[in-house]
Enzyme design. Structure first.
Site, PDB file in Angstrom:
ATOM      1  N   SER A  95       0.858  -1.434  -0.026  1.00  0.00           N
ATOM      2  CA  SER A  95      -0.011   0.187  -0.013  1.00  0.00           C
ATOM      3  C   SER A  95       0.946   1.191   0.044  1.00  0.00           C
ATOM      4  O   SER A  95       1.686   1.424  -1.029  1.00  0.00           O
ATOM      5  CB  SER A  95      -0.902  -0.021   1.323  1.00  0.00           C
ATOM      6  OG  SER A  95      -1.738   1.138   1.097  1.00  0.00           O
ATOM      7  N   ASP A 235      -1.083   1.682  -3.439  1.00  0.00           N
ATOM      8  CA  ASP A 235      -2.237   0.371  -4.383  1.00  0.00           C
ATOM      9  C   ASP A 235      -3.593   1.095  -4.677  1.00  0.00           C
ATOM     10  O   ASP A 235      -4.248   0.083  -5.196  1.00  0.00           O
ATOM     11  CB  ASP A 235      -2.148  -0.697  -3.539  1.00  0.00           C
ATOM     12  CG  ASP A 235      -2.937  -0.476  -2.101  1.00  0.00           C
ATOM     13  OD1 ASP A 235      -3.035   0.628  -1.538  1.00  0.00           O
ATOM     14  OD2 ASP A 235      -3.514  -1.273  -1.455  1.00  0.00           O
TER      15      ASP A 235
END
Ligand code: MG
Length: 450
Positions: A95, A235
């Site tokens: 992420s 992400d």
């Protein structure tokens, strides 16, 4: 037994604490606990191809059929697997973490990150593995190349083409929304200017975390006659907006605005948010007498509650927004499309929509605190004060009669205690923040001396 799953899946540094055998054990446990039709996807990090190859080899060896969706945003991955009858999905991403990190997010057949109880089952399975049993027959391997296009079409099916195409600046931070957001905007009729929209695992632009201090380039560009700016995390499941004046909004503000727009256009409903979100969330539901539900911090908690309560949407203060008719998970590009719809619906510049919202002042900070004492420290704070009403949903939230509050919470992933305060009065927010920061600090010092 250690803890492998953090607030958002498994994270670590490949070669240091995210080892090949861990990847193998996760693959083994997923096949055993969730099933044999498994999708995998990855972000653009330098280690993601390596992990993806390892993961698919292990899965095939354990007899699973592997569908490799390649490089794509996490929400595009989730959208695909929820619609195509998979037993499980594993997205390789860290992420917003720095480039050297990577991680695994495990999804169930509904495309949602597996609930905590399932995580615990998988974790127990991982820790009990002594040796791998390869299947007598290896699985089949498929590649899928249309997941991003299906995701974009899915979003368009909710918002349609725009009458007044806004001018939008996208800062994808060299992350995964580079592959979806600009294309989506063009398809719905917006004019797009791209910053950092080339995928690069070193994140040379502004890094994978869309924090306001890194978004100067976006703010500057938006001021050149654009209506809206958006920055995504690595992400692509979280989006941070800036108005046409270049002012970066917190996730509380943008989330509350979109939530209110949804309720006002679709009717009374429920909204889920976390204990750490601003009281602006109450404003979001008030014009439609809708219901606001607060959960523990963590996207899995928001999703679970949203599904259980059949709520239309959810949001987090970090820029995560969940629109259930699309999918009950946070989704950066879906959120962008909803923000554009809100601006179009109200027919006003974003800055004036924000100006019509109540002003609330926040203070946020963190203190380093060893993992083994952080929860105890928070219990000690709770015992040492009789102020306000104590809410122990997650950490300690003390709510005062004037709706001022302070939240003291242990980080789910790091050795930290986070402290938030909020008030309509700026000096009161600062005063409360200082008071509780000093208290927590002194308790940490005292516990460390012992
Ligand atoms: Mg993310």
């Amino acid at each position: 037994m250690g803890k492998l799953f953090g607030t958002n899946g498994i994270r670590g540094i490949p070669g240091k604490d995210l080892l090949p055998e861990t990847i193998g054990k996760v693959a083994f446990s997923v096949v055993k606990k969730l099933g044999k039709k498994v999708a995998i996807g990855r972000d653009g990090r330098n280690s993601s191809v390596m992990i993806s190859s390892l993961l698919s080899s292990y899965l095939l060896g354990f007899g699973a059929d592997v569908y490799n969706l390649g490089m794509l945003p996490t929400p595009a991955f989730q959208y695909y697997i929820s619609r195509d009858g998979f037993d499980a999905g594993i997205m390789i991403t860290a992420s917003h973490n720095p480039p050297e990190f990577n991680g695994l997010k495990v999804m169930g057949r509904n495309g949602v990150e597996i609930p905590r109880q399932k995580e615990e089952e998988i974790e127990a399975c991982i820790f009990s593995i002594t040796n791998f049993d390869y299947a007598s027959e290896v699985g089949q391997y498929f590649t899928v190349d249309n997941a991003v296009d299906r995701y974009i079409e899915g979003i368009i099916s909710h918002v349609g083409k725009k009458k007044r195409g806004l001018r939008v600046v996208v800062d994808a931070g060299n992350g995964m929304q580079s592959l979806a957001a600009p294309k989506l905007l063009q398809k719905i009729g917006c004019e797009v200017k791209c910053i950092n929209c080339n995928v690069d695992g070193n994140f040379p632009g502004r890094g994978p975390e869309p924090i306001p201090s890194k978004l100067n380039e976006l703010s500057d560009e938006v001021r050149n006659g654009y209506d809206l700016g958006v920055a995504f995390d690595g992400d692509g499941d979280r989006s941070v907006f800036c108005d046409e004046k270049g002012r970066v909004l917190t996730g509380d503000i943008s989330g509350a605005l979109i939530a209110r727009f949804l309720l006002e256009t679709k009717g009374r409903n429920k909204i889920v948010t976390t204990i750490a979100t601003s009281s602006i969330a109450d404003w979001a539901v008030e014009s439609t007498s809708s219901i606001l539900i607060r959960t523990r911090v963590g996207s899995v908690d928001v999703t679970d509650r949203m599904v259980k309560e059949d709520a239309i949407a959810g949001f987090e203060e970090n820029g995560g927004f969940f629109y259930k008719p699309h999918q009950p998970v946070r989704d950066g590009a879906m959120t962008l499309a909803l923000m554009i719809s809100a601006i179009e619906h109200y027919g006003k510049p974003l800055s004036s929509l924000i100006a019509s919202m109540p002003s609330l002042y926040q203070q946020k900070g963190k203190l380093e605190c060893a993992n083994h004492i952080k929860y105890r420290i928070i219990d000690m704070v709770a015992k040492s004060t009789s102020e306000g009403i104590q809410d122990r949903t997650d950490g300690l939230k003390i709510i005062f009669p004037d709706n001022t509050w302070v939240l003291i919470r242990a980080s789910g992933t790091e050795p930290l205690i986070r402290i938030f305060s909020e008030s309509r009065n700026e000096s009161r927010a600062v005063e409360l923040y200082k008071k509780y920061t000093n208290l927590v600090q002194s308790l940490i010092e005292r516990s460390t001396e012992k």
